[in-house]
Scaffold this motif. Structure first.
Motif, mmCIF file in Angstrom:
data_model
loop_
_atom_site.group_PDB
_atom_site.id
_atom_site.type_symbol
_atom_site.label_atom_id
_atom_site.label_comp_id
_atom_site.label_asym_id
_atom_site.label_seq_id
_atom_site.Cartn_x
_atom_site.Cartn_y
_atom_site.Cartn_z
ATOM 1 N N GLN A 118 0.824 -1.206 0.000
ATOM 2 C CA GLN A 118 0.000 0.000 0.000
ATOM 3 C C GLN A 118 0.856 1.253 0.000
ATOM 4 N N LEU A 119 0.259 2.266 -0.599
ATOM 5 C CA LEU A 119 0.930 3.551 -0.707
ATOM 6 C C LEU A 119 -0.079 4.625 -0.336
ATOM 7 N N ALA A 120 0.405 5.633 0.369
ATOM 8 C CA ALA A 120 -0.474 6.774 0.638
ATOM 9 C C ALA A 120 0.151 8.004 0.001
ATOM 10 N N THR A 121 -0.704 8.796 -0.650
ATOM 11 C CA THR A 121 -0.178 9.999 -1.292
ATOM 12 C C THR A 121 -1.005 11.196 -0.856
ATOM 13 N N ALA A 122 -0.382 12.363 -1.002
ATOM 14 C CA ALA A 122 -1.097 13.586 -0.687
ATOM 15 C C ALA A 122 -1.118 14.467 -1.920
ATOM 16 N N ASN A 123 -2.287 14.990 -2.238
ATOM 17 C CA ASN A 123 -2.342 16.023 -3.257
ATOM 18 C C ASN A 123 -3.346 17.066 -2.819
ATOM 19 N N ASP A 124 -2.899 18.311 -2.845
ATOM 20 C CA ASP A 124 -3.716 19.397 -2.327
ATOM 21 C C ASP A 124 -4.211 19.059 -0.921
ATOM 22 N N THR A 125 -5.529 19.019 -0.704
ATOM 23 C CA THR A 125 -6.009 18.790 0.656
ATOM 24 C C THR A 125 -6.424 17.341 0.896
ATOM 25 N N ALA A 126 -6.151 16.477 -0.072
ATOM 26 C CA ALA A 126 -6.658 15.109 0.039
ATOM 27 C C ALA A 126 -5.518 14.125 0.278
ATOM 28 N N ILE A 127 -5.874 13.057 0.966
ATOM 29 C CA ILE A 127 -4.934 11.950 1.151
ATOM 30 C C ILE A 127 -5.554 10.731 0.489
ATOM 31 N N ARG A 128 -4.754 10.024 -0.305
ATOM 32 C CA ARG A 128 -5.288 8.862 -0.996
ATOM 33 C C ARG A 128 -4.446 7.638 -0.687
ATOM 34 N N GLY A 129 -5.113 6.509 -0.614
ATOM 35 C CA GLY A 129 -4.400 5.260 -0.434
ATOM 36 C C GLY A 129 -4.468 4.455 -1.724
ATOM 37 N N TRP A 130 -3.380 3.788 -2.050
ATOM 38 C CA TRP A 130 -3.317 3.027 -3.299
ATOM 39 C C TRP A 130 -2.909 1.604 -2.997
ATOM 40 N N ASP A 131 -3.483 0.688 -3.752
ATOM 41 C CA ASP A 131 -3.039 -0.703 -3.684
ATOM 42 C C ASP A 131 -2.019 -0.891 -4.802
ATOM 43 N N LEU A 132 -0.796 -1.270 -4.455
ATOM 44 C CA LEU A 132 0.270 -1.324 -5.446
ATOM 45 C C LEU A 132 0.122 -2.523 -6.378
ATOM 46 N N ARG A 133 -0.636 -3.544 -5.923
ATOM 47 C CA ARG A 133 -0.782 -4.714 -6.795
ATOM 48 C C ARG A 133 -1.673 -4.383 -7.966
ATOM 49 N N SER A 134 -2.741 -3.649 -7.686
ATOM 50 C CA SER A 134 -3.638 -3.315 -8.787
ATOM 51 C C SER A 134 -3.443 -1.874 -9.234
ATOM 52 N N MET A 135 -2.637 -1.147 -8.513
ATOM 53 C CA MET A 135 -2.425 0.277 -8.771
ATOM 54 C C MET A 135 -3.763 1.031 -8.825
ATOM 55 N N SER A 136 -4.607 0.718 -7.870
ATOM 56 C CA SER A 136 -5.894 1.407 -7.848
ATOM 57 C C SER A 136 -6.097 2.050 -6.477
ATOM 58 N N GLN A 137 -6.925 3.020 -6.472
ATOM 59 C CA GLN A 137 -7.144 3.758 -5.226
ATOM 60 C C GLN A 137 -7.964 2.920 -4.265
ATOM 61 N N ILE A 138 -7.562 2.867 -2.986
ATOM 62 C CA ILE A 138 -8.340 2.083 -2.025
ATOM 63 C C ILE A 138 -9.066 2.956 -1.018
ATOM 64 N N TYR A 139 -8.543 4.098 -0.731
ATOM 65 C CA TYR A 139 -9.314 5.032 0.107
ATOM 66 C C TYR A 139 -8.908 6.452 -0.237
ATOM 67 N N CYS A 140 -9.763 7.355 0.170
ATOM 68 C CA CYS A 140 -9.468 8.745 -0.111
ATOM 69 C C CYS A 140 -10.014 9.595 1.030
ATOM 70 N N ILE A 141 -9.166 10.384 1.637
ATOM 71 C CA ILE A 141 -9.617 11.307 2.681
ATOM 72 C C ILE A 141 -9.691 12.686 2.037
ATOM 73 N N GLU A 142 -10.875 13.037 1.573
ATOM 74 C CA GLU A 142 -11.037 14.372 0.988
ATOM 75 C C GLU A 142 -10.955 15.407 2.105
ATOM 76 N N ASN A 143 -10.363 16.518 1.803
ATOM 77 C CA ASN A 143 -10.253 17.592 2.789
ATOM 78 C C ASN A 143 -9.678 17.112 4.113
ATOM 79 N N ALA A 144 -8.640 16.313 3.989
ATOM 80 C CA ALA A 144 -7.989 15.842 5.213
ATOM 81 C C ALA A 144 -7.501 17.029 6.026
ATOM 82 N N HIS A 145 -6.998 18.029 5.314
ATOM 83 C CA HIS A 145 -6.604 19.265 5.988
ATOM 84 C C HIS A 145 -7.304 20.428 5.313
#
Lengths: 821, 404
Positions: B217-244
C-alpha cells in the motif's frame, strides 16, 4: 358593793349547803385551821383559848364588838333570804296546781281522737277490699289494647308497604319496616308472624330492587340519589356494594366528561368519529341530570371548533369535570362518611372503608384527568401567549384546591402542583429553544444583510465599495456593521426581556401556585436563571464557537464579517450584557442562591473565550483569503522566464485593497488599539529601513563563492535581534492587532511560496517591486512596522537566494514603478 | 538528571532534504541534501558520536542540481535516491547565442529523480584529512535516472520499506510510478504506474509507502486530500477528501498499527487517521503556529511523534492514547512476578496523557524536515532552511518512563 356583798352571801350559802365541791381541796388547808371562824372545822374552844392567850384585853374587846357586828349583819341577811325564797315557793305551788287541772281536760280529748281514727281505718279497709278486682281487670285490658294495636300495625304492614311502594314513598316504607323489623325478627318462629315477615321481606326486597333500579338508572338527581342511598343503607344493604355502585355510577358520568375533554385534545378526523357517540349520549345524560349540575355545558359544546385554546380547555375541565367531581365527593362523604359516623353503621368501619374507596376513586379519575391536561399542555408548543397558559394553569391549580379541601388526605393537589411545575419547566425549555431559534434566525438575517451589499458592491474595490454602497443605499439598507451589531444585540436583548416577562407570569402574586416553594425557589434559580438565561448565554457562546470549528477547514461557509460581528457581540456580552441580563433576572425573580448557580464570572470568561476564538478565526480566515491570492500568484507564474517588471502586479494591489477594506471593516467594530509610536517621518524611516534591507538583498544576491556563509550569517544575526514571530497567534481585541495578524499570515505565506520557486533575474526584480509596493502601504496597518519590514526583507532575500541570475533592480526604478502604481 | 544539550551543525547552503541512513543500524548517521542554484550541491553525511557528543561530517558532491528530496536505500547503505531540480539555463544561453528572442521559453527548471551510489572510500578519505574533503570532495556515482521520458517533475522517491532495495516509487506530477531496479540498481524500469485523475492540474505533493500489508500500500497527498493506493492493482483504495483545511505537506504511517496514519499541513494541524474510517480524524494536534511540513513516528515507540513547522519549531508529542503500546502493556509477566514492590510502583505512576513532550526552538528559520535516527530510537535530527541541522534526544525522564 351591793353585788359583791351579795355574792359573798351566795358563796357562804353555797358553802353552807356544801355545794362548793370544786373548792374543797383549796379550802381544806384553811378549813383545817380550827381558828378560822369561817372554816368548817372551827372549834370555838380552841379559838377562844387562843384569843385569851394571845390578845390583850383591848384587843379582846375589839374582837368582841367586831364579832357582834358580824353576827348582827348575818342575821339580817338570813332574814332577807328566807323572805325572798318563800314568795317564790308560793307562786310555784300555784302554777303546779293549775297545770294539774289542764292535763285532765286534754286527756279526755285525746281519747275521742283515737276512737275516730279507728273508725276511719275500718272504713278504708272495707273500700279497698271491694275495689281490688276491677283494678286488675282494667290493667290487663289496656295491655291487650296496645298489643293489639301493634299487631294491627304488623298485619297491616305489608299492605301499607305496598301502598307506599305504589306511591313511591320509599322513605315512609322504610321507616315502617324498620319499626317492625325487630319484632318480626323476634317472633319469626310463630307461623303467622313468619308469614308477615316473609311478606314484608318480599315487599322490601321489591322496594330495594326498585331503589336499586332507580339508583342504577342514574337518572336521578344527586339529592334523589343520596336519598336512595340513605334508604338502601337503612335497609341493611351492604355499604361496600353501595359505595361501589355509587362510585361506578359517578364514574360513568365523569368519564363521559373526560371523553368530551379528550375529544377536544385530538382534533384529527379519526378522533371526531370516535367523539360522536359520547357527544350524542351526552345530552341525554345532561337532560336527566339536575339543572344544578354543570352538565348542560357539556351537552351544549360538543367542540365544533376542534382546537380550543388551553384556557378554554382548562376552563371546561374545571367547570365540568372538577366541579362534578367535587359534587360527587361531597355527596359521597355526606352519605357514607359523615352520615355513617353518626349512625349505628359507624361500628362497622364503614367510614374508613368508604373513604378509602373514595380516595382510590378520586385518585383514579384525577389521574386520567391529569393525563388529559398534561397532553393538552404538551400540545401548547407555541410560545406566543404565555399569560393564557399561566392563567389556565392557575385556574387548574385553583380548582384543585377545592378538591383538596374536600378530601384533605388526597394526593390530587400535590400531583396537580407537580403538573403545574412540569408545565412551567417545559415552558422554560420551550422558551430556551425559542430564544435559540430566534438567535439563529437573527444570525441568518444578519448573514443575508451582509451578503446583500457585497453583491451590490462586488464590482468596486472592496472596502470603498462596501462603505460607499452602504452610504449610497441610505436608510433602506441599514447594513453597516455597527448598525447590524446594535440591532442584533438589541433584538436579542429585547427577546430575552420579553421572555423573562412572560416567564415572570408564573411567579406573579395573584397566581395561586406562585407561593409554592418550588416557584419561589427552584423555579427562579434553577429554572429561569440556570436553564433559561445561563443556558442561552452558553448557547450563544457555543454556537459562536461552532462557527470556528466546523467552518474551520475551508473557511468559506461563514462570511468573515459575521465572525467579526459575533466576536464583537461576545465581547460586549463579556463586558456588560451578561451582567446586565443576570442582574435583571435576579431582580425580577428575586433569585435566592440556595443552590449553587453559575457565577457571572464563569459566563463572562466563556464569552470572552468565544470572542477571542471568533476573532482569531476571523484573522485566520481573512489571512487565508489573502494568502490564497498570494500563493496562486506565486505558484502559477513562470518566474524564470518572466519579463522585466513594468508594473506592480495586480494581485499586490488587490492585497492592499483587501487589507484596507478589512481595516475599515474591523475599524467599524473594534477600537484602534495601541501602535508602536511612529516617528513623525514614519514613511521616510520606512524607506530607509527598507532600503537597507534592499541593500542587504543586493548584497546577498551578489555574494561571492568565497563567502557563502555570509548571507546566512547576516540573516541569522538579524533574526537574533528580532523576536520570534508567531504567525497564527492569538490577537487582541483591537483593530491594529487584528490587521497585524492578517498581514503576518499573508506575508509568511508569500515567503514560504517564494522559497519553493526558482526565479530568473526579472522574477526577482518583480518580487522586489511587489514587496516595495506592499511596504509602502502595509506599514500603516500594523502595530509594529518592523514586522512588515522584516518579513518583506525575508521575502526579497529568499527570492534572491532562489534566483538563477540575481541582479536586483535599482531602488530608484522600483520607487518610480511603485509610485506609478 | 539533565538532558544533553542539542548538537548543532551548520551547513553552508540552504537545505530542505534530510534522511536517516536507513540501512545503517549501528552508527547514528543522517544525510542532508543542499539547495543552491549557483554552486555544486552537496550531500552531507553527518555522523553523530553519541558518547562524545561530536559530529563528523563528510561531503559528497551532487552536481546534478539542488536537492529537494532525499531517500536512503533500506538495504544498501551506500545507495540513495534524490529528487533534484535541474535548471536548463544552458539551453537558454544557447538560444541567446543563436540570437533568438530574449523571452525564450526554452529556459526552464526541471525536476528529476535519480539513484546514486556513494563512493566506497568516502569514509576513509574524510578521516584522514577533513579539511581536504571540504576542498576536494568526492562525487556521487550515478546509478540510474528514474526517468522514462514521459513523466517528469518528481516530487519524491520512496524506497520499499524493509525491502531488498529493489523497488522504489516515484511521485511525478499526477503519476505514481513503481520502478524495479535491476543489475545492482544500474537500470530502472517502470513496472506499473497509477495516475491521479480529476479536474485541474493535480499534483502529488508527498507520499509514503506503507510498511504494512506486505508493503502493498501507498499513501499519497495532493492538495487537501490523502489517498491510499493498492500497489498490486495500482488502484485507489481510500481517499480522505479535505484531510486538511489546506495543503497536506507530509504523511507517515504508524510503524506498528497498520491502519494508523499521521498527516500534517498548512492548516497548522497534525491529524491522526484510522484509514478504515476516514470521516473524522482520530486525533488532531494544533500546537504549531504555522504550516507543519513534516511528521514522523518514532520507529520503535510509536507514541512519540515528531513534527516540524515553518514557525521554526520542532515539537515532540507523546500520543499515548493512539499508540500501539498503551500504558502498562510493556510490563512483562516476568517483571510482574518479581515482587509486589514493582507492582505498587507501577500503580503509583499516573498513566501518561497525550501531551507535548517538548518544543525545540533551536532553529531560527523554517524547519522543513525532521527525522528519527535509524540506529538510536531516542535521537532525532531536524533541518531548517538556513542550513542548520540540530540533533536532539528524547528527554530522559520520558525515555525511562517509556522503558521502565
Amino acid at each position: 358593793m351591793e353585788s359583791s356583798r351579795k355574792r359573798r352571801v351566795h358563796g357562804m350559802l353555797k358553802l353552807y349547803y356544801g355545794m362548793n365541791e370544786e373548792g374543797k381541796a383549796a379550802e381544806q388547808a384553811k378549813s383545817l385551821d380550827p381558828c378560822d371562824i369561817n372554816g368548817p372545822h372551827f372549834d370555838h374552844e380552841v379559838f377562844l383559848n387562843k384569843l385569851r392567850r394571845e390578845c390583850s384585853l383591848a384587843e379582846l374587846m375589839d374582837q368582841e364588838t367586831c364579832m357582834v357586828k358580824q353576827i348582827r349583819s348575818l342575821d339580817s341577811d338570813m332574814q332577807t333570804l328566807v323572805y325572798e325564797n318563800y314568795n317564790k315557793f308560793i307562786s310555784a305551788t300555784d302554777t303546779i296546781r293549775k297545770m294539774k287541772n289542764d292535763f285532765k281536760k286534754m286527756e279526755d280529748e285525746m281519747d275521742g281522737l283515737s276512737a275516730n281514727m279507728a273508725a276511719i281505718t275500718d272504713f278504708s279497709a272495707s273500700i279497698s277490699g271491694t275495689l281490688q278486682d276491677q283494678h286488675a281487670q282494667i290493667t290487663k285490658l289496656s295491655g291487650v289494647h296496645t298489643l293489639l294495636r301493634k299487631l294491627q300495625f304488623l298485619f297491616e304492614l305489608p299492605a301499607r308497604l305496598n301502598k307506599c311502594l305504589e306511591l313511591q314513598a320509599f322513605a315512609q316504607a322504610v321507616r315502617s319496616h324498620r319499626r317492625a323489623r325487630c319484632v318480626l325478627q323476634q317472633y319469626s318462629h310463630l307461623p303467622s308472624f313468619k308469614g308477615i315477615q316473609d311478606d314484608c321481606h318480599a315487599i322490601m326486597d321489591k322496594l330495594a330492587q326498585e331503589l336499586r333500579q332507580k339508583f342504577r338508572d342514574g337518572g336521578s338527581s344527586a339529592k334523589d340519589l343520596s336519598e336512595c342511598v340513605e334508604l338502601l343503607l337503612q335497609l341493611d344493604e351492604p355499604a361496600e356494594e353501595l359505595c361501589d355502585k355509587f362510585l361506578s355510577h359517578a364514574r360513568s358520568r365523569l368519564e363521559l366528561e373526560l371523553q368530551a375533554l379528550e375529544a377536544e385534545i385530538t382534533p384529527c378526523p379519526s378522533a371526531s368519529a370516535v367523539k360522536d357517540p359520547p357527544a350524542r349520549r351526552l345530552p341525554s345524560a345532561a337532560a336527566a341530570g339536575s339543572p344544578t349540575d354543570n352538565l348542560p355545558k357539556t351537552g351544549a359544546t360538543p367542540s365544533p371548533t376542534s382546537n380550543t385554546d388551553i384556557l378554554e380547555f382548562i376552563d371546561r375541565g374545571c367547570n365540568e369535570f372538577v366541579s362534578s367531581l367535587c359534587l360527587v365527593i361531597t355527596s359521597y362523604q355526606e352519605l357514607f362518611i359523615t352520615h355513617a359516623q353518626t349512625g349505628e353503621l359507624a361500628s362497622k368501619n364503614i367510614p374508613q372503608m368508604a373513604s378509602a374507596k373514595l380516595n382510590a376513586f378520586v385518585d383514579d379519575l384525577a389521574a386520567r384527568y391529569f393525563s388529559l391536561v398534561e397532553r393538552r399542555i404538551q400540545e401548547e408548543k407555541g410560545v406566543g401567549d404565555n399569560s393564557l397558559l399561566v392563567r389556565a394553569l392557575d385556574r387548574f391549580h385553583r380548582r384543585l384546591q377545592a378538591v383538596t379541601k374536600l378530601l384533605p388526605g388526597s394526593a390530587v393537589a400535590h400531583r396537580g402542583t407537580e403538573i403545574v411545575m412540569r408545565a412551567a419547566t417545559e415552558r422554560v425549555k420551550q422558551y430556551l429553544s425559542a430564544l435559540q431559534s430566534f438567535y439563529m434566525d437573527s444570525l441568518t438575517d444578519v448573514r443575508q444583510a451582509l451578503a446583500t451589499p457585497r453583491l451590490a458592491g462586488a464590482s468596486g474595490p472592496g472596502g470603498g465599495a462596501h462603505f460607499g454602497g452602504a452610504a449610497a443605499s441610505g436608510r433602506d439598507a441599514p447594513t453597516s456593521l455597527p448598525e447590524l451589531l446594535s440591532s442584533l444585540s438589541a433584538s436579542i436583548l429585547n427577546q430575552i426581556k420579553s421572555v423573562l416577562a412572560s416567564v415572570h407570569l408564573f411567579t406573579a402574586k395573584d397566581i395561586t401556585f406562585s407561593n409554592k416553594p418550588y416557584f419561589k425557589g427552584e423555579f427562579c434559580s434553577q429554572g429561569v436563571r440556570e436553564s433559561l438565561v445561563v443556558n442561552f448565554i452558553k448557547f450563544v457562546c457555543q454556537s459562536s464557537r461552532q462557527f470556528c470549528d466546523n467552518a474551520g477547514d475551508k473557511g468559506g461557509s461563514t462570511p468573515p464579517a459575521l465572525l467579526l460581528l459575533l466576536s464583537r457581540l461576545c465581547l460586549d456580552y463579556e463586558t456588560s450584557t451578561i451582567t446586565y441580563i443576570l442582574t435583571l433576572t435576579d431582580e425580577q425573580f428575586l433569585v435566592q442562591h440556595h443552590s449553587p448557580v453559575t457565577p457571572v464570572t464563569t459566563l463572562c470568561a466563556e464569552a470572552r473565550e468565544a470572542a477571542q476564538k471568533l476573532l482569531n478565526h476571523y484573522v485566520k480566515v481573512q489571512g487565508l483569503i489573502i494568502s490564497q491570492m498570494l500563493r496562486k500568484s506565486v505558484e502559477t507564474r513562470d518566474w524564470v522566464n518572466t519579463i522585466e517588471p513594468r508594473n506592480v502586479r495586480a494581485v499586490m494591489k488587490r492585497v492592499v485593497e483587501d487589507t484596507t477594506s478589512i481595516d475599515v471593516q474591523v475599524g467599524l467594530l473594534y477600537e484602534e488599539g495601541v501602535r508602536k509610536a511612529h516617528s513623525s517621518d514614519s514613511s521616510k524611516r520606512t524607506f530607509s529601513v527598507y532600503s537597507s534591507s534592499r541593500q542587504q538583498a543586493r548584497y546577498a544576491a551578489s555574494y561571492t563563492p568565497s563567502a557563502p556563509m555570509d548571507t546566512n550569517l547576516l540573516s541569522n544575526i538579524h533574526k537574533l535581534f528580532s523576536e520570534r514571530i508567531d504567525i497564527f497567534s492569538s490577537v487582541e481585541f483591537n483593530k491594529v492587532s487584528v490587521i497585524t495578524g492578517i498581514i503576518k499570515i499573508s506575508l509568511k505565506t508569500f515567503l514560504e511560496c517564494v522559497r519553493l520557486r526558482t526565479f530568473g533575474r526579472f522574477g526577482l526584480q518583480q518580487i522586489q517591486v511587489d514587496c516595495h509596493y506592499l511596504q509602502m502601504y502595509l506599514w500603516r496597518f500594523v502595530s509594529d512596522e518592523n514586522l512588515v519590514h522584516f518579513l518583506l526583507d525575508e521575502i526579497v532575500g529568499s527570492s534572491a537566494h532562489r534566483c538563477l541570475d540575481p541582479a536586483p533592480m535599482e531602488q530608484s526604478v522600483i520607487e518610480v514603478i511603485c509610485e506609478r502604481g | 538528571m539533565e538532558d544533553d544539550a542539542p548538537v548543532i551543525y551548520g551547513l553552508e547552503f540552504q537545505a530542505r532534504a534530510l534522511t536517516a541512513q536507513t540501512a545503517e543500524t549501528d552508527a547514528i548517521r543522517f544525510l542532508v541534501g543542499t539547495q543552491s542554484l549557483k554552486f555544486d550541491n552537496q550531500i552531507h553525511i553527518i555522523d553523530f558520536d553519541d558518547e562524545n557528543n561530536i559530529i563528523n561530517k563528510n561531503v559528497l558532491l551532487h552536481r546534478a542540481g539542488e536537492i529537494w528530496h532525499i531517500g536512503a536505500s533500506p538495504a544498501d547503505k551506500a545507495v540513495l535516491t534524490t529528487c533534484y531540480n535541474k535548471s536548463e539555463s544552458r539551453c537558454f544561453l544557447l538560444s541567446r547565442l543563436r540570437s533568438l528572442p530574449l523571452r525564450s521559453s526554452d529556459s526552464r527548471v526541471v525536476s528529476c529523480a535519480a539513484v546514486w551510489r556513494m563512493p566506497s572510500d568516502w569514509e576513509t578519505g574524510s578521516n584522514e584529512s577533513p579539511d581536504d574533503s571540504a576542498h576536494n570532495p568526492q562525487t556521487l556515482e550515478l546509478l540510474c535516472h528514474l526517468d522514462d521520458g514521459a513523466h517528469s517533475n518528481a516530487a519524491c522517491v520512496l524506497w520499499e520499506p524493509m525491502g531488498d532495495g529493489k523497488r522504489v516509487i516515484s511521485l511525478a506530477d499526477n503519476h505514481a510510478l513503481l520502478w524495479d531496479l535491476q543489475e545492482s540498481s544500474t537500470q530502472a524500469t517502470v513496472s506499473s504506474s497509477a495516475t491521479l485523475e480529476g479536474k485541474g492540474q493535480l499534483k502529488f505533493t508527498s507520499g509514503k509507502w506503507s510498511p504494512h500489508h506486505n508493503c502493498s500500500q501507498l499513501a499519497t497527498a495532493n492538495d487537501t486530500a490523502i489517498r491510499g493506493w493498492d500497489l498490486r492493482s495500482m488502484s485507489q483504495i481510500y481517499c480522505i477528501e479535505n484531510a486538511h483545511g489546506q495543503l497536506v505537506r507530509d504523511l507517515d504511517f504508524n510503524p506498528n498499527r497498520q491502519y494508523y496514519l499521521a498527516s500534517c499541513g498548512d492548516d497548522c494541524k497534525v491529524k491522526f487517521w484510522d484509514v478504515r474510517n476516514v470521516q473524522e480524524p482520530v486525533k488532531t494536534l494544533e500546537e504549531h503556529s504555522h504550516w507543519v511540513w513534516s511528521v514522523r513516528y518514532n520507529h520503535s515507540h510509536d507514541q512519540l511523534v515528531l513534527t516540524a513547522s515553518s514557525d521554526s519549531r520542532l515539537i515532540l508529542s507523546n500520543m499515548v492514547s493512539i499508540s500501539s503500546e498503551p500504558f502498562g502493556h510493556l510490563v512483562d509477566d516476568e517483571e510482574l512476578s518479581e515482587g509486589e514492590e514493582n507492582h505498587h510502583e507501577d500503580k503509583g505512576k499516573e498513566p501518561l496523557q497525550d501531551s507535548v513532550v517538548s518544543t525545540f526552538e533551536e532553529h531560527e528559520d523554517s524547519v522543513y524536515a525532521a527525522e528519527w535516527s535509524s540506529a538510536d530510537p531516542w535521537l532525532f535530527a531536524s533541518l531548517s532552511y538556513d542550513g542548520r541541522l540540530v540533533i536532539n534526544r528524547v528527554p530522559r525522564a520520558l525515555k525511562y518512563r517509556i522503558l521502565l
